[in-house]
Design a protein around this motif. Structure first.
Motif, PDB file in Angstrom:
ATOM      1  N   MET A 121       5.020   5.934  20.844  1.00 12.55           N
ATOM      2  CA  MET A 121       5.767   4.698  20.758  1.00 12.55           C
ATOM      3  C   MET A 121       5.828   4.197  19.316  1.00 12.55           C
ATOM      4  SD  MET A 121       5.072   2.074  23.697  1.00 12.55           S
ATOM      5  CE  MET A 121       6.169   1.985  25.049  1.00 12.55           C
ATOM      6  N   PHE A 122       4.684   4.266  18.653  1.00 11.35           N
ATOM      7  CA  PHE A 122       4.657   3.811  17.264  1.00 11.35           C
ATOM      8  C   PHE A 122       4.898   4.970  16.331  1.00 11.35           C
ATOM      9  CE2 PHE A 122       2.673   0.546  19.523  1.00 11.35           C
ATOM     10  CZ  PHE A 122       2.941  -0.607  18.833  1.00 11.35           C
ATOM     11  N   GLU A 123       4.993   6.066  16.958  1.00 11.82           N
ATOM     12  CA  GLU A 123       5.499   7.344  16.561  1.00 11.82           C
ATOM     13  C   GLU A 123       4.827   8.183  15.508  1.00 11.82           C
ATOM     14  OE1 GLU A 123       9.693   6.909  15.698  1.00 11.82           O
ATOM     15  OE2 GLU A 123       8.581   5.079  15.502  1.00 11.82           O
ATOM     16  N   ALA A 124       4.675   9.425  15.933  1.00  9.21           N
ATOM     17  CA  ALA A 124       4.177  10.464  15.041  1.00  9.21           C
ATOM     18  C   ALA A 124       5.249  10.692  13.994  1.00  9.21           C
ATOM     19  CB  ALA A 124       3.982  11.737  15.829  1.00  9.21           C
ATOM     20  N   GLY A 125       4.880  10.991  12.826  1.00 14.32           N
ATOM     21  CA  GLY A 125       5.880  11.264  11.806  1.00 14.32           C
ATOM     22  C   GLY A 125       6.362  10.001  11.125  1.00 14.32           C
ATOM     23  N   LYS A 126       5.941   8.844  11.629  1.00  8.64           N
ATOM     24  CA  LYS A 126       6.306   7.591  10.972  1.00  8.64           C
ATOM     25  C   LYS A 126       5.662   7.551   9.593  1.00  8.64           C
ATOM     26  CE  LYS A 126       5.835   2.591  11.627  1.00  8.64           C
ATOM     27  NZ  LYS A 126       5.304   1.590  12.560  1.00  8.64           N
ATOM     28  N   PHE A 127       4.440   8.053   9.551  1.00 12.59           N
ATOM     29  CA  PHE A 127       3.724   8.108   8.282  1.00 12.59           C
ATOM     30  C   PHE A 127       3.661   9.554   7.822  1.00 12.59           C
ATOM     31  CE2 PHE A 127       1.793   4.789  10.980  1.00 12.59           C
ATOM     32  CZ  PHE A 127       2.361   3.702  10.355  1.00 12.59           C
ATOM     33  N   GLN A 128       4.179   9.805   6.609  1.00 15.69           N
ATOM     34  CA  GLN A 128       4.239  11.179   6.124  1.00 15.69           C
ATOM     35  C   GLN A 128       2.882  11.628   5.591  1.00 15.69           C
ATOM     36  OE1 GLN A 128       7.014  12.770   6.788  1.00 15.69           O
ATOM     37  NE2 GLN A 128       7.762  10.839   7.606  1.00 15.69           N
ATOM     38  N   THR A 129       2.098  10.702   5.104  1.00 14.38           N
ATOM     39  CA  THR A 129       0.841  11.083   4.453  1.00 14.38           C
ATOM     40  C   THR A 129      -0.277  10.157   4.893  1.00 14.38           C
ATOM     41  OG1 THR A 129       1.131   9.568   2.614  1.00 14.38           O
ATOM     42  CG2 THR A 129       2.122  11.749   2.377  1.00 14.38           C
ATOM     43  N   GLY A 130      -1.494  10.608   4.683  1.00  9.93           N
ATOM     44  CA  GLY A 130      -2.666   9.784   4.971  1.00  9.93           C
ATOM     45  C   GLY A 130      -2.662   8.502   4.161  1.00  9.93           C
ATOM     46  N   VAL A 131      -2.082   8.576   2.959  1.00 11.71           N
ATOM     47  CA  VAL A 131      -2.013   7.379   2.113  1.00 11.71           C
ATOM     48  C   VAL A 131      -1.160   6.320   2.800  1.00 11.71           C
ATOM     49  CG1 VAL A 131      -1.164   6.496  -0.103  1.00 11.71           C
ATOM     50  CG2 VAL A 131      -2.396   8.672  -0.010  1.00 11.71           C
ATOM     51  N   GLN A 132      -0.032   6.762   3.407  1.00  9.30           N
ATOM     52  CA  GLN A 132       0.836   5.815   4.117  1.00  9.30           C
ATOM     53  C   GLN A 132       0.145   5.252   5.355  1.00  9.30           C
ATOM     54  OE1 GLN A 132       4.288   8.329   4.558  1.00  9.30           O
ATOM     55  NE2 GLN A 132       5.419   7.113   3.069  1.00  9.30           N
ATOM     56  N   GLU A 133      -0.639   6.089   6.021  1.00  7.07           N
ATOM     57  CA  GLU A 133      -1.389   5.601   7.182  1.00  7.07           C
ATOM     58  C   GLU A 133      -2.351   4.504   6.754  1.00  7.07           C
ATOM     59  OE1 GLU A 133      -1.386   9.769   9.768  1.00  7.07           O
ATOM     60  OE2 GLU A 133      -3.105   9.285   8.496  1.00  7.07           O
ATOM     61  N   ALA A 134      -3.023   4.741   5.651  1.00  6.24           N
ATOM     62  CA  ALA A 134      -3.978   3.746   5.133  1.00  6.24           C
ATOM     63  C   ALA A 134      -3.245   2.464   4.746  1.00  6.24           C
ATOM     64  CB  ALA A 134      -4.726   4.324   3.933  1.00  6.24           C
ATOM     65  N   ALA A 135      -2.064   2.632   4.129  1.00  3.31           N
ATOM     66  CA  ALA A 135      -1.287   1.456   3.723  1.00  3.31           C
ATOM     67  C   ALA A 135      -0.871   0.646   4.955  1.00  3.31           C
ATOM     68  CB  ALA A 135      -0.061   1.900   2.928  1.00  3.31           C
ATOM     69  N   ALA A 136      -0.493   1.356   6.026  1.00  8.51           N
ATOM     70  CA  ALA A 136      -0.072   0.667   7.254  1.00  8.51           C
ATOM     71  C   ALA A 136      -1.234  -0.107   7.858  1.00  8.51           C
ATOM     72  CB  ALA A 136       0.482   1.674   8.265  1.00  8.51           C
ATOM     73  N   ARG A 137      -2.408   0.467   7.851  1.00 11.07           N
ATOM     74  CA  ARG A 137      -3.590  -0.243   8.371  1.00 11.07           C
ATOM     75  C   ARG A 137      -3.858  -1.498   7.556  1.00 11.07           C
ATOM     76  NH1 ARG A 137      -5.547   5.166   9.088  1.00 11.07           N
ATOM     77  NH2 ARG A 137      -6.699   5.231   7.122  1.00 11.07           N
ATOM     78  N   ARG A 138      -3.717  -1.350   6.231  1.00 11.93           N
ATOM     79  CA  ARG A 138      -3.973  -2.499   5.354  1.00 11.93           C
ATOM     80  C   ARG A 138      -2.943  -3.598   5.614  1.00 11.93           C
ATOM     81  NH1 ARG A 138      -3.207  -0.249   0.373  1.00 11.93           N
ATOM     82  NH2 ARG A 138      -1.142  -1.164   0.329  1.00 11.93           N
ATOM     83  N   GLU A 139      -1.646  -3.191   5.730  1.00  8.68           N
ATOM     84  CA  GLU A 139      -0.586  -4.182   5.964  1.00  8.68           C
ATOM     85  C   GLU A 139      -0.802  -4.918   7.284  1.00  8.68           C
ATOM     86  OE1 GLU A 139       3.125  -2.051   5.660  1.00  8.68           O
ATOM     87  OE2 GLU A 139       2.567  -1.496   3.612  1.00  8.68           O
ATOM     88  N   ASP A 140      -1.363  -4.208   8.251  1.00 13.03           N
ATOM     89  CA  ASP A 140      -1.618  -4.822   9.558  1.00 13.03           C
ATOM     90  C   ASP A 140      -2.938  -5.599   9.555  1.00 13.03           C
ATOM     91  OD1 ASP A 140      -0.781  -5.206  12.278  1.00 13.03           O
ATOM     92  OD2 ASP A 140      -2.419  -3.877  12.877  1.00 13.03           O
ATOM     93  N   ASN A 141      -3.560  -5.683   8.401  1.00 14.28           N
ATOM     94  CA  ASN A 141      -4.834  -6.418   8.255  1.00 14.28           C
ATOM     95  C   ASN A 141      -5.911  -5.882   9.201  1.00 14.28           C
ATOM     96  OD1 ASN A 141      -3.659  -7.969   6.353  1.00 14.28           O
ATOM     97  ND2 ASN A 141      -3.448  -9.802   7.628  1.00 14.28           N
ATOM     98  N   TYR A 142      -5.835  -4.586   9.525  1.00 14.78           N
ATOM     99  CA  TYR A 142      -6.858  -3.946  10.382  1.00 14.78           C
ATOM    100  C   TYR A 142      -7.008  -4.693  11.704  1.00 14.78           C
ATOM    101  CZ  TYR A 142      -7.610  -1.665   5.969  1.00 14.78           C
ATOM    102  OH  TYR A 142      -7.385  -0.956   4.810  1.00 14.78           O
ATOM    103  N   SER A 143      -5.876  -5.204  12.212  1.00 14.81           N
ATOM    104  CA  SER A 143      -5.934  -6.022  13.431  1.00 14.81           C
ATOM    105  C   SER A 143      -6.506  -5.249  14.614  1.00 14.81           C
ATOM    106  CB  SER A 143      -4.536  -6.556  13.772  1.00 14.81           C
ATOM    107  OG  SER A 143      -3.700  -5.486  14.146  1.00 14.81           O
ATOM    108  N   GLY A 144      -6.335  -3.909  14.608  1.00 15.20           N
ATOM    109  CA  GLY A 144      -6.844  -3.133  15.744  1.00 15.20           C
ATOM    110  C   GLY A 144      -8.168  -2.450  15.469  1.00 15.20           C
TER     111      GLY A 144
END
Ligand code: NAG
Ligand code: NAG
Ligand code: NAG
Ligand code: NAG
Length: 246
Positions: A26-49
């Motif tokens: 749903m939040f989809e595989a391939g949305k983040f191309q790299t681990g760096v982007q995954e980390a950035a997404a977690r940071r932007e979400d303020n680690y809410s999960g």
């Protein structure tokens, strides 16, 4: 012109392919191309999960019955899990009231490891054909863990007149679920007749019964012993007869 058509078609095909491959998530595989982007997404979400509190989470309407429910800490309910590398992981908290069980189902995309939190339940799986469809079944209680391989049909049932709960863990953020009976009832009647020799009128009779949304409450002996009304304890979903017959 022909060239730009070819290009447009190639792009359309690429887009279709991207949708087809991305769909399971749903939040989809391939949305983040790299681990760096995954980390950035977690940071932007303020680690809410980062902390997921099952007390604050609600079961979906389909997973909530008067006598039990399933609460998901999976990619669909926790954005944090969408940022995990590779397959990631996920959980489901299953609470089963008296005479209630998780209806037979399988997970097409993930092995399950389930830890019993409280109460006692019967937990079973049916092996694949090469395992001679062997029924493997056991009663488990608090602190015991059950292992279910990817794709193998399994189920659970609480014989006690008190609630029980277990935590299912998956080595993927998107294990998926296929409910066995509901799926079987979608198969055209003549195919089920050819598979079983059961007369078509009996198969059509079976198809008239409502589907029980997981968890399901039943077991005639248990219902009598625990004094439970099957109709009110279950959440029944009528089958769409137009769609099913034959
Ligand atoms: C994260 O926290 C910052 C600072 O409190 C806030 O400005 C921002 O809106 C938050 N972002 C999200 C996605 O909640
Ligand atoms: C589990 O316990 C119930 C109730 O005590 C019993 O009826 C049932 O046979 C047991 N199942 C297995 C697989 O041992
Ligand atoms: C389960 O484990 C916990 C933690 O070690 C312990 O306190 C509890 O007594 C155990 N439960 C049973 C039924 O053995
Ligand atoms: C039942 O299925 C038919 C055929 O797919 C569809 O046209 C109809 O709207 C469905 N009815 C309900 C109540 O979902």
């Amino acid at each position: 012109m022909a060239q730009s058509h070819a290009l447009a078609m190639a792009l359309a095909f690429a887009a279709m392919f991207a949708i087809a491959t991305a769909q399971p998530f749903m939040f989809e595989a391939g949305k983040f191309q790299t681990g760096v982007q995954e980390a950035a997404a977690r940071r932007e979400d303020n680690y809410s999960g980062f902390v997921f509190n099952f007390n604050d989470a609600k079961p979906s309407a389909a997973d909530d019955t008067p006598n039990g429910n399933l609460i998901l800490n999976q990619v669909a309910t926790n954005p944090f899990l969408s940022t995990l590398p590779g397959d990631g992981n996920g959980q489901t908290l299953i609470t089963l009231g008296p005479c209630s069980g998780n209806t037979p189902h399988s997970h097409p995309r993930g092995s399950e490891i389930s830890f019993m939190l409280y109460g006692s339940i019967e937990f079973g799986m049916v092996e694949e054909n090469s395992g001679q469809n062997r029924l493997v079944i056991a009663n488990i209680t608090q602190n015991e863990t059950i292992h279910i391989p990817t794709g193998i049909m399994h189920f659970s049932f609480n014989y006690q007149c008190e609630p029980a709960a277990f935590l299912a863990n998956f080595a993927t953020k998107d294990p998926g679920t296929q409910t066995t009976w509901n799926s079987l009832m979608r198969i055209p009647t003549h195919i089920l007749n050819s598979a079983t020799t059961i007369p078509e009128r009996l198969i059509n009779g079976l198809k008239q019964f409502p589907q029980v949304t997981a968890p399901g409450t039943g077991g005639e002996e248990c219902l009598r012993r625990c004094n439970i009304n099957q109709q009110t304890a279950n959440k029944l979903t009528p089958l769409n007869a137009t769609e099913l017959l034959p």
